[in-house]
Design an enzyme around this catalytic site. Structure first.
Site, mmCIF file in Angstrom:
data_model
loop_
_atom_site.group_PDB
_atom_site.id
_atom_site.type_symbol
_atom_site.label_atom_id
_atom_site.label_comp_id
_atom_site.label_asym_id
_atom_site.label_seq_id
_atom_site.Cartn_x
_atom_site.Cartn_y
_atom_site.Cartn_z
ATOM 1 N N LYS A 81 8.699 1.937 0.151
ATOM 2 C CA LYS A 81 7.599 1.224 0.803
ATOM 3 C C LYS A 81 6.295 1.302 0.013
ATOM 4 O O LYS A 81 5.384 0.549 0.290
ATOM 5 C CB LYS A 81 7.412 1.723 2.235
ATOM 6 C CG LYS A 81 6.746 3.043 2.392
ATOM 7 C CD LYS A 81 6.395 3.186 3.869
ATOM 8 C CE LYS A 81 5.634 4.454 4.116
ATOM 9 N NZ LYS A 81 5.288 4.567 5.526
ATOM 10 N N ASP A 82 6.220 2.175 -0.975
ATOM 11 C CA ASP A 82 5.029 2.222 -1.828
ATOM 12 C C ASP A 82 5.175 1.338 -3.064
ATOM 13 O O ASP A 82 4.268 1.272 -3.889
ATOM 14 C CB ASP A 82 4.745 3.666 -2.268
ATOM 15 C CG ASP A 82 4.397 4.565 -1.087
ATOM 16 O OD1 ASP A 82 3.856 4.055 -0.089
ATOM 17 O OD2 ASP A 82 4.662 5.786 -1.159
ATOM 18 N N THR A 125 -3.853 7.146 12.321
ATOM 19 C CA THR A 125 -2.993 6.485 11.337
ATOM 20 C C THR A 125 -3.909 5.818 10.324
ATOM 21 O O THR A 125 -5.052 5.489 10.642
ATOM 22 C CB THR A 125 -2.063 5.430 11.971
ATOM 23 O OG1 THR A 125 -1.292 4.801 10.926
ATOM 24 C CG2 THR A 125 -2.803 4.350 12.731
ATOM 25 N N LEU A 128 -2.652 -0.235 8.787
ATOM 26 C CA LEU A 128 -3.029 -1.359 9.651
ATOM 27 C C LEU A 128 -1.811 -1.904 10.382
ATOM 28 O O LEU A 128 -1.909 -2.426 11.484
ATOM 29 C CB LEU A 128 -3.684 -2.471 8.822
ATOM 30 C CG LEU A 128 -5.029 -2.151 8.172
ATOM 31 C CD1 LEU A 128 -5.517 -3.348 7.363
ATOM 32 C CD2 LEU A 128 -6.071 -1.780 9.217
ATOM 33 N N ARG A 129 -0.641 -1.763 9.756
ATOM 34 C CA ARG A 129 0.603 -2.202 10.403
ATOM 35 C C ARG A 129 0.859 -1.418 11.683
ATOM 36 O O ARG A 129 1.164 -1.974 12.743
ATOM 37 C CB ARG A 129 1.781 -2.005 9.424
ATOM 38 C CG ARG A 129 3.155 -2.227 10.040
ATOM 39 C CD ARG A 129 4.247 -1.849 9.046
ATOM 40 N NE ARG A 129 4.189 -0.443 8.662
ATOM 41 C CZ ARG A 129 4.662 0.568 9.389
ATOM 42 N NH1 ARG A 129 5.246 0.339 10.541
ATOM 43 N NH2 ARG A 129 4.546 1.811 8.968
ATOM 44 N N ARG A 130 0.707 -0.096 11.576
ATOM 45 C CA ARG A 130 0.915 0.723 12.767
ATOM 46 C C ARG A 130 -0.183 0.452 13.797
ATOM 47 O O ARG A 130 0.086 0.304 14.994
ATOM 48 C CB ARG A 130 0.943 2.208 12.390
ATOM 49 C CG ARG A 130 2.215 2.584 11.625
ATOM 50 C CD ARG A 130 2.162 3.983 11.039
ATOM 51 N NE ARG A 130 3.395 4.328 10.342
ATOM 52 C CZ ARG A 130 3.468 5.200 9.342
ATOM 53 N NH1 ARG A 130 2.388 5.817 8.902
ATOM 54 N NH2 ARG A 130 4.626 5.453 8.776
ATOM 55 N N ARG A 147 -6.187 10.789 6.798
ATOM 56 C CA ARG A 147 -5.711 10.785 5.414
ATOM 57 C C ARG A 147 -5.065 12.120 5.091
ATOM 58 O O ARG A 147 -5.158 13.075 5.852
ATOM 59 C CB ARG A 147 -6.884 10.519 4.440
ATOM 60 C CG ARG A 147 -7.310 9.073 4.392
ATOM 61 C CD ARG A 147 -6.369 8.209 3.556
ATOM 62 N NE ARG A 147 -6.409 8.549 2.143
ATOM 63 C CZ ARG A 147 -5.340 8.864 1.419
ATOM 64 N NH1 ARG A 147 -4.157 8.939 1.976
ATOM 65 N NH2 ARG A 147 -5.463 9.120 0.143
ATOM 66 N N ARG A 153 -1.712 15.946 7.770
ATOM 67 C CA ARG A 153 -1.907 15.137 8.977
ATOM 68 C C ARG A 153 -1.491 15.901 10.229
ATOM 69 O O ARG A 153 -2.147 15.820 11.263
ATOM 70 C CB ARG A 153 -1.118 13.829 8.873
ATOM 71 C CG ARG A 153 -1.707 12.913 7.818
ATOM 72 C CD ARG A 153 -0.953 11.619 7.722
ATOM 73 N NE ARG A 153 -1.314 10.944 6.473
ATOM 74 C CZ ARG A 153 -1.263 9.647 6.302
ATOM 75 N NH1 ARG A 153 -0.862 8.870 7.268
ATOM 76 N NH2 ARG A 153 -1.616 9.113 5.141
ATOM 77 N N CYS A 241 0.728 -3.153 0.888
ATOM 78 C CA CYS A 241 0.846 -2.227 2.012
ATOM 79 C C CYS A 241 -0.410 -2.124 2.849
ATOM 80 O O CYS A 241 -0.420 -1.541 3.917
ATOM 81 C CB CYS A 241 1.270 -0.849 1.530
ATOM 82 S SG CYS A 241 -0.034 0.033 0.694
HETATM 83 N N1 LIG Z 1 2.322 5.764 3.144
HETATM 84 C C1 LIG Z 1 2.637 7.083 2.719
HETATM 85 C C2 LIG Z 1 4.101 7.335 2.694
HETATM 86 N N2 LIG Z 1 4.861 6.817 1.719
HETATM 87 C C3 LIG Z 1 6.166 7.180 1.972
HETATM 88 C C4 LIG Z 1 6.185 7.943 3.130
HETATM 89 C C5 LIG Z 1 7.398 8.507 3.699
HETATM 90 C C6 LIG Z 1 8.224 7.473 4.392
HETATM 91 C C7 LIG Z 1 9.207 6.762 3.523
HETATM 92 O O1 LIG Z 1 9.891 7.415 2.737
HETATM 93 O O2 LIG Z 1 9.343 5.538 3.653
HETATM 94 C C8 LIG Z 1 4.884 8.064 3.602
HETATM 95 C C9 LIG Z 1 4.416 8.815 4.773
HETATM 96 C C10 LIG Z 1 4.342 8.030 6.056
HETATM 97 O O3 LIG Z 1 4.271 6.805 6.043
HETATM 98 O O4 LIG Z 1 4.326 8.651 7.136
#
Ligand SMILES: NCc1[nH]cc(CCC(=O)O)c1CC(=O)O
Length: 309
Positions: A81-82, A125, A128-130, A147, A153, A241
């Site tokens: 997702k990154d 959080t 913005l999606r969440r 952050r 967190r 993202c």
């Molecule tokens: N944005 C940060 C991030 N990038 C990947 C993960 C772990 C989740 C994954 O492996 O998809 C997280 C933490 C989160 O969103 O809580």
């Protein structure tokens, strides 16, 4: 036999993911030696600024990609997702291992479920999606940016005035925290996860055929198919993202079922479609077309403008 150098960020999550992949390769019978080389990224150096403001995704991958170009490392493991929708020339996602849990989870201070949080509850959080999806259900809650890495967190939830935070289940599990911490798993009817959430991307040089053959041993067909649908859709929305975009695909027999979502950060508008089909690329395209037809582009442009201010 060639020694394989694996680049990783230094965070607990990154190192765990990297070591997990190496271990999977060994379990699959790969006999090469591996060396993990730690790389400091820009994202690791700026931790106090809102992530979406300093440039989102690219932040954590740029230095790693440079190390791939320079042949300092042979592959790198990223949270899918990154990863930007399109990779730079000469680099490729060579393999996608089996996906961890795709869901987001609510962790609340007194183990109170989302629908029972008190009026005006503060939910942490920085996505913005969440935020969009939670506000759509509960317009009365307050979203407060949070952050830091997963461990930070959770500490902030205890020490600061948050009533609850949202984290990816996969991240929590990977850093070795207990699922007992989770108050509630948010399924896709409540919170569509980020495209690729829970999956890993193994990135290497496009022309490194020997390594492609090795990494293919841990590629997971189900995850590849579903992530392909999700990422095709994301790519066509030109999101990134920072934008409130969600996407999650599953298979039912041979059919791909993609749930795609775009929302405004305040949660007042939510566009959501479920698209089915055999070809994951086509499913991704159909989902993008449907949401674009409903005004997704305007929402995305609006959010980008706000972020640029
Ligand atoms: N944005 C940060 C991030 N990038 C990947 C993960 C772990 C989740 C994954 O492996 O998809 C997280 C933490 C989160 O969103 O809580």
């Amino acid at each position: 036999m060639r020694k394989i150098i694996v680049g990783s960020r230094q965070s607990n999550l990154a190192l765990t993911q990297t070591n997990w992949v190496i271990n999977e390769l060994k379990k699959a019978g790969v006999e090469n030696d591996f060396e993990v080389k730690k790389i400091v990224t820009k994202g690791d150096r700026i931790l106090d600024v809102t992530l979406s403001k300093v440039g989102g995704k690219g932040l954590f991958v740029k230095e790693i990609e440079q190390a791939l170009y320079d042949k300092e490392i042979d592959f790198a493991v990223h949270s899918m997702k990154d990863m930007p929708a399109v990779l730079p020339d000469g680099l490729a996602i060579s393999a996608i291992p089996i996906r961890e849990d795709h869901r987001d989870a609510l962790i609340s201070k007194n183990n109170i479920n989302f629908k029972d949080l008190p009026h005006g509850a503060i939910v942490g959080t920085s996505s913005l999606r969440r935020a969009a999806q939670l506000l759509a259900e509960r317009p009365d809650i307050q979203i407060k940016w949070i952050r830091g890495n997963i461990e930070t967190r959770i500490r902030k939830l205890q020490e600061e005035d948050y009533d609850a935070i949202i984290l990816a289940v996969s991240g929590l599990k990977r850093v070795g925290l207990s699922e007992d911490l989770i108050t509630e798993y948010l399924d896709i009817d409540v919170c569509v996860p980020a495209v690729g959430q829970g999956a890993l991307a193994i990135e290497c040089r496009e022309d490194d055929q020997e390594l492609h053959n090795i990494l293919a041993k841990i590629n997971d067909a189900y995850t590849t198919k579903t992530v392909t649908a999700e990422r095709t859709y994301l790519n066509l929305l030109e999101g990134g993202c920072q934008i409130p975009i969600g996407g999650f695909a599953q298979l039912e027999d041979d059919e791909v079922i993609l749930t795609a979502l775009v929302g405004t950060p305040d949660g007042k508008t939510i566009l959501k479609e479920i698209v089915r089909g055999i070809d994951p690329v086509q499913v991704g395209k159909d989902a993008a077309e449907k949401l674009l037809g409903q005004g997704a582009k305007e929402i995305i442009e609006q959010v980008k403008e706000e972020l640029d201010k």
